[in-house]
Scaffold this motif. Sequence first.
Motif, PDB file in Angstrom:
ATOM      1  N   LEU A 121      32.944  48.485  80.686  1.00 46.83           N
ATOM      2  CA  LEU A 121      33.251  48.311  82.112  1.00 46.83           C
ATOM      3  C   LEU A 121      33.982  49.519  82.713  1.00 46.83           C
ATOM      4  O   LEU A 121      33.517  50.123  83.679  1.00 46.83           O
ATOM      5  N   ALA A 122      35.127  49.870  82.115  1.00 47.76           N
ATOM      6  CA  ALA A 122      35.910  50.965  82.701  1.00 47.76           C
ATOM      7  C   ALA A 122      35.200  52.320  82.598  1.00 47.76           C
ATOM      8  O   ALA A 122      35.167  53.052  83.594  1.00 47.76           O
ATOM      9  N   TRP A 125      32.567  52.226  85.440  1.00 46.70           N
ATOM     10  CA  TRP A 125      33.016  52.133  86.837  1.00 46.70           C
ATOM     11  C   TRP A 125      34.112  53.129  87.194  1.00 46.70           C
ATOM     12  O   TRP A 125      34.277  53.469  88.361  1.00 46.70           O
ATOM     13  N   VAL A 126      34.892  53.575  86.206  1.00 44.43           N
ATOM     14  CA  VAL A 126      35.949  54.538  86.518  1.00 44.43           C
ATOM     15  C   VAL A 126      35.504  55.951  86.174  1.00 44.43           C
ATOM     16  O   VAL A 126      35.645  56.863  86.979  1.00 44.43           O
ATOM     17  N   ARG A 170      38.550  48.651  73.547  1.00 42.02           N
ATOM     18  CA  ARG A 170      38.325  48.767  74.984  1.00 42.02           C
ATOM     19  C   ARG A 170      39.141  49.924  75.576  1.00 42.02           C
ATOM     20  O   ARG A 170      38.643  50.701  76.391  1.00 42.02           O
TER      21      ARG A 170
END
Lengths: 263, 438
Positions: A121-122, A125-126, A170
């Motif tokens: 995810l990060a 998206w980041v 993560r």
Amino acid sequence: MTDTTAARTIDRSHMQVSDEVAIEISNMNKWYGSFHVLRDIDLTVYQGERIVICGPSGSGKSTLIRCINRLEEHQSGRIVVDGTELSSDLKNIDKIRSEVGMCFQHFNLFPHLTILENCTLAPIWVRKTPKREAEEIAMHFLKKVKIPEQANKYPGQLSGGQQQRVAIARSLCMKPRIMLFDEPTSALDPEMIKEVLDTMIELAEEGMTMLCVTHEMGFARQVANRVIFMDQGQIVEQNEPEAFFMAPKSDRTKLFLSQILGH
Amino acid sequence: MSDTHAQTVSFVRETMLPEAEPPVGNRGAILWMRENLFSGWFNILMTLVSLYVIWWALAHTMPWVFNGIWNAGSLTECREIRNATLGEGASAACWAVLGDRWQQLMFGFYPRELYWRPVLAFVIFLVAIAPVLFAGMPRRALWITALSPFVMFWLLWGGTAWFPVSIALGFVLGWAALRALAPIAGPLVAVIVAAALPIIYWFYTAGPLARELEQVVALRIEYVPSQDFGGFMLSFIIGIAGIILSLPLGILLALGRQSDLFIINKISVGFIEVIRGVPLIVWLFTASLLLNYFLPPGTNFDLMLRVIIMVTLFAAAYIAEVVRGGLAALPKGQYEAADALGLDYWKAMRLIILPQALKISIPGIVNTFIGLFKDTTLVVFIGLFDPIGLSNAIRASVEWNGIYWELFVFIGLLFFICCFSMSRYSLYLEKKLQRGHN
């Protein structure tokens, strides 16, 4: 407290402290309302250091490391992380947060996403990493924490120890330069503490800069290059682990160590 | 202490016991009945009383339903047929009214030869909603969903096709502004411009543009004014539009109410409390009577549009509170983990917080939707012909004067089917979104 890491021999070849400053905290104060939680904190962390922070509950140790990635706001003093000063500037905050990984006591995995999605995810998206590449990175780190076979499960289907290892993976997927651990083993059953500590030790062996709030004194002894004791919002004593455990200087430290190691 | 006891203290199990079936009479239907219907003298009594009540209710209604007369031109004719076949004063419904007037109950006063248009619009709606409701549909089908409101609008009201096209252009304009400005002027400016630009465009340019385009290429079908809309069609249009528009607005209000920004927070709180604190019927009267005073003179805002706006705002206030409950139920750790990974506010909300908060809020949201859909019947008080309004109109005719139950049973049944499907869908969704055990 049981010494869960005793059996392991540590490979120290990559554990080198450089003279490059990773985090510099000077004269930092924080209040919750009128309660003075952190008082005049001065702390310099060099790249490659493994620091264990301990102290009685309510001593401000969690608050201190949560200030480093601005989960808590400090009211006075300076915090400089990797050359960027923490202020209310959102850009700086986001930049620092993407450089600093954090593991929480209660893991805080995202229960609606699979393990793999939690990890990608990060980066997607980041960091704007392409999905395929992010998945490769995620699988790499999931292998490293020894749970690649769980990638398509949901966090709720994993044990506490497995969840914490996923949480570490993560954070690692963002390729952080610094890792913060906020009591990573306190919510775990005794038999799962070891697997998480082993993962943390491996991380230390690779030369990661780590700040750990923990009561695992075995871990502190083996891995840390510095132990910090906090009480009433202040740094009371800090030293190399050997000296800290064998010859604590302040009475508060002696009392704390006798309580925590006494049984 | 005896010796035998001392021996049993130390014990090692060498073979594990296999799983065994429970004894007969302790499983299946017999067990179920014993546990649920006949578990004690009081429960046996209650079971018998309940069975009697159910039998009594059915015995009084079922003959009325199943003796119903389907072929008759008026209520008097119905009564004559009943007296001839079943005898004087027998219980029999007169379903013939539905056969005679179903078009009105469904479409109001919409022109008969154009019924295909609302029917087609409804089919398009079902197709467009499918990719939203059910996973496993191709993602690209969402484009149909995005375009469908404009096609449905055109089919229902008719007129020139350029009007919905130029309205849609406003959205494209806003999106383009957002895309172009976000990198250079920052997100806040971009959002403000992206919101303001389409509104200005819709007020001043959209209408003339549509007229100009119509001059160039004529693309029109027969126009049907809002006054002709009625029946379930009206309920569906108001209900569906209200449901679709109130969800995003409600979510924004919930986020606003949680916000640390003082002004946004107070505006959201004020809006929610004022809208929620006043009965819907008052807002509907406001929409039909008062709103014109506040609008610039000469603007003729369609009554149906005004009603849709009011119903949307009303439902949004409720949705906001339901969603706020979901947001509050999430552990703080979820916000912290999202922050610690470097996600900004909107990404954290969209990817982490809202998916979970909305999942928790599903029962409450669907509850609000069901309420909204049934509340569309309130528009009868401001002179719109919803099914209730039409039942009054039908009763006012010479043929069907005096008929009550048959119409209300039919209207009730249709509403029940819609609301029950929504409720079932929400259960399906909750089950589908179940993830492990937390």
